[in-house]
Design an enzyme around this catalytic site. Structure first.
Site, short mmCIF file in Angstrom:
data_model
loop_
_atom_site.label_atom_id
_atom_site.label_comp_id
_atom_site.label_asym_id
_atom_site.label_seq_id
_atom_site.Cartn_x
_atom_site.Cartn_y
_atom_site.Cartn_z
N ASN A 30 -36.40 -18.35 8.02
CA ASN A 30 -37.67 -18.02 8.67
C ASN A 30 -38.22 -19.26 9.36
O ASN A 30 -37.64 -20.34 9.27
CB ASN A 30 -38.69 -17.54 7.62
CG ASN A 30 -38.50 -16.08 7.22
OD1 ASN A 30 -37.97 -15.29 7.99
ND2 ASN A 30 -38.95 -15.73 6.04
N TYR A 77 -28.31 -7.65 2.21
CA TYR A 77 -28.07 -7.61 3.67
C TYR A 77 -26.81 -6.82 4.02
O TYR A 77 -26.85 -5.95 4.88
CB TYR A 77 -28.02 -9.03 4.23
CG TYR A 77 -29.41 -9.66 4.24
CD1 TYR A 77 -30.03 -9.98 3.03
CD2 TYR A 77 -30.10 -9.89 5.40
CE1 TYR A 77 -31.32 -10.51 3.02
CE2 TYR A 77 -31.38 -10.42 5.39
CZ TYR A 77 -31.97 -10.74 4.20
OH TYR A 77 -33.23 -11.26 4.17
N HIS A 133 -38.11 -7.11 9.85
CA HIS A 133 -37.63 -7.88 11.00
C HIS A 133 -37.05 -6.96 12.09
O HIS A 133 -36.03 -7.28 12.70
CB HIS A 133 -36.56 -8.89 10.58
CG HIS A 133 -37.06 -9.96 9.66
ND1 HIS A 133 -37.47 -11.19 10.09
CD2 HIS A 133 -37.22 -9.96 8.31
CE1 HIS A 133 -37.84 -11.93 9.05
NE2 HIS A 133 -37.71 -11.20 7.95
C1 HEM Z 1 -35.08 -10.70 -2.21
C2 HEM Z 1 -35.66 -10.95 -1.06
C3 HEM Z 1 -35.25 -10.33 0.24
C4 HEM Z 1 -34.63 -9.15 0.50
C5 HEM Z 1 -34.16 -8.10 -0.50
C6 HEM Z 1 -34.48 -9.04 1.93
C7 HEM Z 1 -33.92 -7.98 2.60
C8 HEM Z 1 -33.78 -7.88 3.96
C9 HEM Z 1 -33.21 -6.75 4.64
C10 HEM Z 1 -32.67 -5.49 3.97
C11 HEM Z 1 -33.22 -7.03 5.95
C12 HEM Z 1 -32.73 -6.13 7.09
C13 HEM Z 1 -31.31 -6.48 7.40
C14 HEM Z 1 -30.76 -5.64 8.51
O1 HEM Z 1 -30.96 -4.43 8.49
O2 HEM Z 1 -30.09 -6.22 9.41
C15 HEM Z 1 -33.77 -8.33 6.12
C16 HEM Z 1 -33.89 -8.99 7.31
C17 HEM Z 1 -34.23 -10.32 7.41
N1 HEM Z 1 -34.66 -11.16 6.39
FE1 HEM Z 1 -34.84 -10.66 4.49
N2 HEM Z 1 -35.00 -10.16 2.52
C18 HEM Z 1 -35.48 -10.98 1.52
C19 HEM Z 1 -36.07 -12.22 1.67
C20 HEM Z 1 -36.01 -12.96 2.81
C21 HEM Z 1 -36.31 -14.36 2.90
C22 HEM Z 1 -36.75 -15.25 1.73
C23 HEM Z 1 -36.08 -14.73 4.19
C24 HEM Z 1 -36.21 -16.07 4.84
C25 HEM Z 1 -36.13 -17.20 4.19
C26 HEM Z 1 -35.65 -13.55 4.91
C27 HEM Z 1 -35.31 -13.51 6.25
C28 HEM Z 1 -34.87 -12.40 6.92
C29 HEM Z 1 -34.56 -12.39 8.33
C30 HEM Z 1 -34.65 -13.56 9.29
C31 HEM Z 1 -34.15 -11.09 8.63
C32 HEM Z 1 -33.73 -10.58 9.99
C33 HEM Z 1 -32.27 -10.89 10.24
C34 HEM Z 1 -31.88 -10.47 11.63
O3 HEM Z 1 -32.39 -11.08 12.59
O4 HEM Z 1 -31.07 -9.55 11.75
N3 HEM Z 1 -35.62 -12.50 4.05
N4 HEM Z 1 -34.14 -8.84 4.88
#
Ligand code: HEM
Length: 490
Positions: free
Chosen positions: A127, A337, A54
């Site tokens: 999402n 996160y 993202h």
């Molecule tokens: C175990 C599963 C998951 C892991 C380990 C994971 C991990 C991460 C990480 C490390 C980031 C970057 C955060 C940052 O640096 O600010 C991220 C961003 C993001 N993830 Fe996940 N994620 C997972 C599943 C999901 C799922 C299922 C969704 C949605 C239902 C999701 C939605 C998002 C969104 C929207 C962002 C961006 C947030 C922003 O705008 O700063 N992720 N994710």
């Protein structure tokens, strides 16, 4: 208008921002020309690591306003009464592309929300899809590797994506959404948002309910076809950013109707599907949408880097009245996160203006790099203490979570049917949508080894033979000799 003068970072007036100080017009620079060194050093530090996923995103501030009383389900202050308005921040994103990627790419969109409630920040990091590709956090890093660049070629690899998906039948539901029209929205205003996971709500009587959050766009759904997107990307890489920023700047504030689905706590044991499996939706006929409010975005950030690049959303940020669920993916995210933020933004990321709660923060964390907010030091710098420092807030304890079972490595695809829900979704597509879906999948399979394509077509055939046939037609691939080769269990 009075003139303002440039200063050094230490505030002293600075005489020359365009010329460095040298020994004569042809002479070398002087080490004492410290402001040149400062300027170059600053430039070297203008970036922080981009989000591992993202990375490309846009954001804006807004308001969530309650339109229906749901205090029977939740005592969260954000839902306290009809008309209550809570300030919030949204950040939308694509998943796979880097910070400079084009917006008009076929990809899932992030829909991350931070509500600055009277009881601290509630982050709902969802999402534009109600489901996800995998259901066990153990599979997430591998999945993301397939979306990013190959370690040797440094190119995106369609072979890796389809290899992983074709060996992970639980991805079929999300893959069906991704390659449908909804996989390429025209902009962030024209898509729904979903909390995706099951969360919980709990009320003043300490009764727990399972809940899904939905944000329905009031702007209508708009999407690009693959061909349109090719032309659009050639023109601009920032179409979603431009659309959101310009609309808000012009006073055309985007809105979403906020709805919930609710399941009584005890029902989770009884329903035929696993309500904590993020690859599944809850049937709307059994769990109808309940409209609870409106989210409106009405204010662009003043400084993109400070307010959007540094915005730090985390599913671990819940508030009294809202809780987690046993969803394994959600549980994995509760760790991931905040860990990412501490690495990417810094230890005190939550004290930055965009992340700071709008209520007082009291705890016994101390010091560390960039302790920039200088909270007033008191004698209560440890706990327990006898100097009236902050104490536990027992009213914030959530109702007990009933757990049963034996701890072991339950097979991630153990709970069965990965095919019925994508089948039901495909059945909702009209003929033109089906045709585009087949074409979009075929286009994304360009260059993928035949045995991987056959394995994926075998999975699609289990969803509906018409899907495999339609994609095969687009790929101009003959029917295989012998039975379909779906080797992945399902
Ligand atoms: C175990 C599963 C998951 C892991 C380990 C994971 C991990 C991460 C990480 C490390 C980031 C970057 C955060 C940052 O640096 O600010 C991220 C961003 C993001 N993830 Fe996940 N994620 C997972 C599943 C999901 C799922 C299922 C969704 C949605 C239902 C999701 C939605 C998002 C969104 C929207 C962002 C961006 C947030 C922003 O705008 O700063 N992720 N994710």
């Amino acid at each position: 208008m009075s003139t303002t003068f440039i200063t050094t970072t230490a505030g002293a007036p600075w005489p020359s921002n365009e010329d460095s100080k040298s020994a004569g017009p042809r002479g070398p620079l002087l080490l004492e020309n410290y402001q040149l060194l400062e300027k170059l050093a600053h430039q070297n530090r203008e970036r922080i690591p981009e989000r591992t996923v993202h990375a490309k995103g846009s954001g804006a501030y807004g308001t969530f306003t309650v339109t229906r009383d749901i205090t029977e389900y939740s005592c969260a202050s954000v839902f306290a009464e009809i008309g209550k308005a809570t300030p919030m921040l949204a950040r939308f994103s694509t998943v796979a592309g880097e910070r400079g990627a084009a917006d008009a790419e076929r990809d899932v969109r992030g829909f991350a929300l931070k509500f600055y409630t009277d009881d601290g920040n509630w982050d709902l990091v969802g999402n534009n899809t109600p489901v996800f590709f995998v259901r066990d956090p153990m599979k997430f890093p591998d999945f993301i590797h397939t979306q990013k660049r190959h370690p040797r070629t440094n190119m995106r690899s369609a072979a890796a994506m389809w290899d992983f998906w074709s060996l992970s039948p639980e991805s079929l539901h999300q893959v069906t959404i991704l390659f449908s029209d909804r996989g390429l929205p025209q902009g962030f205003r024209f898509m729904n948002g979903y909390g995706s996971h099951t969360y919980s709500l709990w009320n003043a009587r300490r009764e727990r309910f399972w809940v899904k959050f939905h944000f329905k766009t009031q702007q209508g759904h708009r999407f690009w076809t693959n061909d349109e997107a090719k032309e659009i990307v050639g023109r601009s890489r920032e179409t979603s950013q431009e659309d959101l920023f310009t609309a808000i700047e012009g006073g055309d504030f985007p809105r979403w109707t906020v709805c919930i689905q609710v399941m009584a706590e005890h029902e989770a044991e009884q329903v035929g599907f696993n309500p904590f499996d993020v690859t599944k939706v809850w049937p709307h006929k059994d769990y109808p949408l309940i409209e609870v409010g409106v989210m409106e975005l009405n204010h662009n950030p003043e400084n993109y880097f400070a307010e959007i690049e540094q915005a730090s959303f985390s599913p671990s940020n819940i508030v009294p009245g809202i809780g987690f669920s046993p969803d394994k993916m959600l549980q994995g995210r509760i760790f991931a996160y905040a860990d990412a933020h501490r690495y990417r933004v810094g230890t005190h990321y939550e004290a930055l203006p965009v992340n700071r709660p709008r209520v007082a923060v009291r705890n016994y964390h101390m010091d560390g790099p960039m302790r920039f907010d200088a909270p007033k030091a008191t004698d209560a710098y440890y706990e327990p203490n006898s100097v009236h420092g902050p104490v536990d807030a027992p009213f914030a304890i959530e109702p007990p979570l009933r757990v049963s079972g034996e701890a072991t490595y339950y097979e991630h695809r153990g709970d069965g049917d990965d095919f019925a829900q994508p089948r039901a979704l495909y059945a909702l597509f009209d003929d033109a949508q089906k045709e585009r879906f087949h074409g979009n999948v075929a286009a994304a399979m360009d260059g993928v080894p035949e045995h991987i394509i056959e394995r994926q077509l075998g999975l699609f055939a289990k969803v509906d033979p018409a899907i495999a046939k339609g994609i095969r037609g687009k790929l101009a691939m003959p029917e295989p000799v012998g039975p379909a080769t779906a080797t992945a269990a399902g």
